[in-house]
Design an enzyme around this catalytic site. Structure first.
Site, short mmCIF file in Angstrom:
data_model
loop_
_atom_site.label_atom_id
_atom_site.label_comp_id
_atom_site.label_asym_id
_atom_site.label_seq_id
_atom_site.Cartn_x
_atom_site.Cartn_y
_atom_site.Cartn_z
NE ARG A 143 -3.70 -0.08 0.42
CZ ARG A 143 -4.88 0.01 -0.20
NH1 ARG A 143 -5.34 -1.04 -0.88
NH2 ARG A 143 -5.59 1.10 -0.13
CB VAL A 144 0.98 4.37 -1.91
CG1 VAL A 144 1.49 3.80 -3.21
CG2 VAL A 144 -0.50 4.65 -1.99
CG ASP A 145 -1.91 3.31 2.86
OD1 ASP A 145 -1.37 2.37 2.27
OD2 ASP A 145 -3.14 3.43 3.02
CG ASP A 146 1.71 0.23 4.63
OD1 ASP A 146 1.03 -0.74 4.29
OD2 ASP A 146 1.46 0.94 5.62
#
Ligand code: 6R9
Length: 699
Positions: free
Chosen positions: A567-570
């Site tokens: 995930r790009v939040d990661d």
């Protein structure tokens, strides 16, 4: 105010991200091993399908894949309507337009429709149509209990009878087309039976994974306001008994306090776990399944619905607290799940298929229930824990039922890998033909173990990238067509146009990495978030106008293969270097003494963000300064010095949800020592893990 497909698609046909047709030639420089010839070693870049496998495969070559892919992109209407009309039953054909879409917020509301005006029923296509085609006595479901030695089977015609009885009962208590039914059941046969019964009468099921807390269940009940809740009294998972009815009771009190009361709670008596005498009961509301359902007729007319009528709701977590009710509709979802299942697993009528996912997640909807059943497959349901009574249980089950297709998650692969090869190799597993992976990126070392040890180097692995929102597989190998690279989900499925964009939303070409988006719709796409179309548009279509934004990062290598990076939040930004947590994790896990790793970003004075790694060593290996240094060195050599973890935090276990996803939110708080902000830990498979981690914080 949405554009119509025809010209739109032809205009873009030349600029699609189709795999390079020269890929065949390009990969020839790589070191390769052929299926069945030898184990895949660290040096092997690709695993080629064997001639035997390809010869019998539905898509036997890259060339054939490329041809079909091209056709699907140049003429999606023709491609999908061909499949829809030849392989499914429609009471009435859709209108002139196969599909219409607007995925561009700048042109007005987001709208996706497939086969609008077509009249069908998914349950009819799963059961009646297959029975009419001669599958009445074929096993539809094998059920294996948590306790070895207890099992059951249902043929297609028996399953239809059970489904009809429940459908008739639901109608008798007033459930009508369009009504919601909340389902809180473990992996009993009654779970797919319930899903199919709802579908038969046009009711909208909302299955809540039976590991969610009463608050989460209440939240979902309040959101979709069901006529009926269906549950069971208790279930055994491993050595533990879980009292599901108590959780439902609490949720129903909670939701009644919020103004939503449910009149009927149909409860299955799961005798292997708990007798009815011991079950708490509310007269008038609670009804034993066994007391009423078997009294109803074993046939039930189908409610014919429009292709765009709602099929089911499935809640999934978003970045904010409120869960999102992902809504799937009927026709497109049906055609898409059946077709993806067939091709990605190279399905044969003789297959025995086992997907370890719970029906409480999308994988259990699309690839335990609908996709396989639409193909008339024999499906295995396993009620229990994969390592009970010991870590060999899965392979015991594979041998018992002669499972040919085994589909699971990397987290299970890694945990079984940690338990040692003996638990695998003591079983034959020779029935296995195709393996599958889903849920998170599979790191190359877990891929190789799955391939070499579980599959005996004979079985291709379909690493299927997709989401609750996508309904079905989006990027996946077709096992007879593509050489596989360990850890890559390879190429898009037919009709799917993945694009990788930069932060400005500009499409990147060739070898690149960025945000994974999809341009143009596919039949299985979700149509809205229940009751909140605006959130649907904002979350998925506003970040990169003109595209569906997946929330995932992805890179494409020089051969055109796709590598999901998490995930790009990661994503962590260290001194201006963008580092996927999955990349660092993959490097750590490749260390022979590391069983599992989870990486999060922490604030760093100089670098912006630092890399903080939680590491679980292999069984029998203890923490040491030497191991710490050697882990860091592994990352430095595999990725670069900039990716070296700033901190290794020893973790006897990682906090995971019941579906096996690591709860990074909690890890970030522990890493930042914000211990009073851990938030809700009740959805963890084992909340005790968090305390363990806090104790080990500064060792
Ligand atoms: C099917 C499912 C979706 C997210 C998705 C991605 C991750 C799923 C993956 C994968 C890499 C794969 N994901 N499959 N990442 N390779 N083969 O899991 O749906 O629960 O909605 O999760 O899972 O990050 O965005 P869902």
């Amino acid at each position: 105010n949405h554009n119509h497909n025809h010209n739109h698609h032809f205009r873009h046909a030349d600029s699609t991200a189709s795999p390079p047709s020269s890929a065949v030639a390009k990969i020839s420089h790589l070191k390769a091993v052929v299926l069945g010839d030898a184990p895949a070693s660290e040096e092997d870049d690709v695993v080629l399908p064997s001639h035997e496998f390809s010869r019998q495969a539905l898509v036997p070559s890259q060339q054939k894949y490329l041809e079909m892919y091209k056709a699907s992109i140049e003429n999606p209407a023709g491609f999908w309507s061909g499949i829809a009309s030849s392989e499914f039953y429609w009471k009435q054909r859709w209108g002139d337009q196969v599909y219409s879409e607007n995925l561009d917020v700048r042109r007005g509301n987001i709208k996706i429709e497939w086969f609008k005006g077509g009249i069908t029923n998914v349950c009819y296509n799963c059961l009646d149509r297959n029975i009419d085609a001669g599958l009445a006595d074929k096993i539809a479901l094998y059920w294996e209990s948590n306790e070895p030695g207890f099992d059951a089977t249902l043929t297609y015609s028996q399953l239809l009878q059970r489904v009809c009885q429940l459908a008739n009962y639901l109608k008798s208590v007033g459930v009508r087309k369009g009504d919601a039914v909340v389902v809180y059941l473990p992996m009993l046969m009654e779970l797919p039976i319930t899903m199919l019964a709802c579908t038969r009468i046009g009711a909208v099921h909302s299955v809540v994974f039976a590991g969610f807390s009463s608050e989460s269940l209440a939240q979902r009940i309040v959101d979709c306001k069901p006529k009926v809740v269906i549950t069971c009294n208790a279930v055994k998972r491993g050595p533990k008994t879980i009292f599901l009815k108590d959780i439902v009771d609490a949720a129903l009190i909670d939701s009644a306090n919020k103004g939503i009361s449910v009149d009927v709670c149909l409860t299955y008596e799961n005798q292997l776990a708990l007798k009815r005498e011991k079950t708490k009961w509310k007269e008038g509301r609670d009804i034993w399944w066994e007391d009423v359902v078997p009294k109803y007729p074993t046939s039930c007319d189908v409610e014919w619905v429009d292709a765009e009528d709602p099929h089911f709701l499935l809640y999934t977590s978003g970045s904010t607290g409120k869960p999102k009710g992902v809504l799937h509709t009927t026709g497109g979802y049906m055609v898409y799940t059946a077709t993806t299942f067939k091709y990605a697993f190279d399905y044969k009528d003789s297959d025995v298929y086992w997907c370890t996912a719970d029906c409480g997640w999308i994988t259990g909807h699309s690839y335990v229930t609908y996709g396989p059943m639409l193909n008339g497959a024999t499906i295995l349901l396993y009620e229990g824990a994969p390592n009970y009574p010991d870590p060999g249980r899965c392979w015991d089950i594979v041998d018992k039922y002669k499972v040919t297709i085994f589909y699971t998650a990397p987290t299970l692969v890694r945990s079984l890998m940690r338990d040692g090869d003996e638990y695998v190799t003591r079983y034959s597993r020779k029935s296995l033909r195709v393996l599958g992976s889903v849920g998170e990126p599979i790191n190359p070392s877990a891929w190789r173990w799955f391939f070499n040890v579980v599959g005996g180097s004979r079985c291709p692995i379909s690493d299927t990238w997709w989401q609750t929102e996508t309904g079905g597989f989006m990027i996946t190998p077709l096992p007879g067509a593509w050489p596989q690279k360990p850890g890559s989900a390879t190429f898009p499925f037919f009709g799917v146009q993945p694009v990788i964009v930069d932060e400005k939303g500009v499409e990147l070409d060739g070898e690149c990495s960025g945000y994974l988006c999809v341009k143009s719709s596919w039949p299985g796409a979700f149509r809205t978030l229940y009751g909140d179309h605006e959130r649907y548009e904002t979350t998925y279509f506003k970040p990169f106008p003109g595209y569906y934004f997946t929330g995932d990062g992805c890179s494409r290598d020089k051969d055109g293969y796709h590598w999901l990076t998490g995930r790009v939040d990661d994503v962590i930004n260290v001194s201006g270097h963008r580092i996927g947590t999955a990349e660092v994790e993959s490097a750590l896990v490749s260390h022979p003494q590391c069983a599992e790793a989870a990486v999060v970003g922490v604030e760093h004075q100089v670098k912006g963000q630092g890399i903080y790694a939680f590491v679980t060593p292999v069984e029998g290996i203890s923490y040491s300064e030497e191991l710490r240094k050697s882990l860091i060195l592994t990352v430095r050599t595999q990725i670069g010095a900039f990716a070296a973890p700033d901190k290794i935090h020893w973790a006897p276990a990682l906090p995971k949800t019941r579906s096996g996803k690591i709860m990074r939110r909690i890890l970030r708080k522990i890493a930042a020592r914000q211990l009073d902000e851990l938030g809700d830990t009740s959805t963890l498979a084992d909340p005790g893990v968090v305390d363990q981690l806090i104790k080990l914080a500064d060792t």
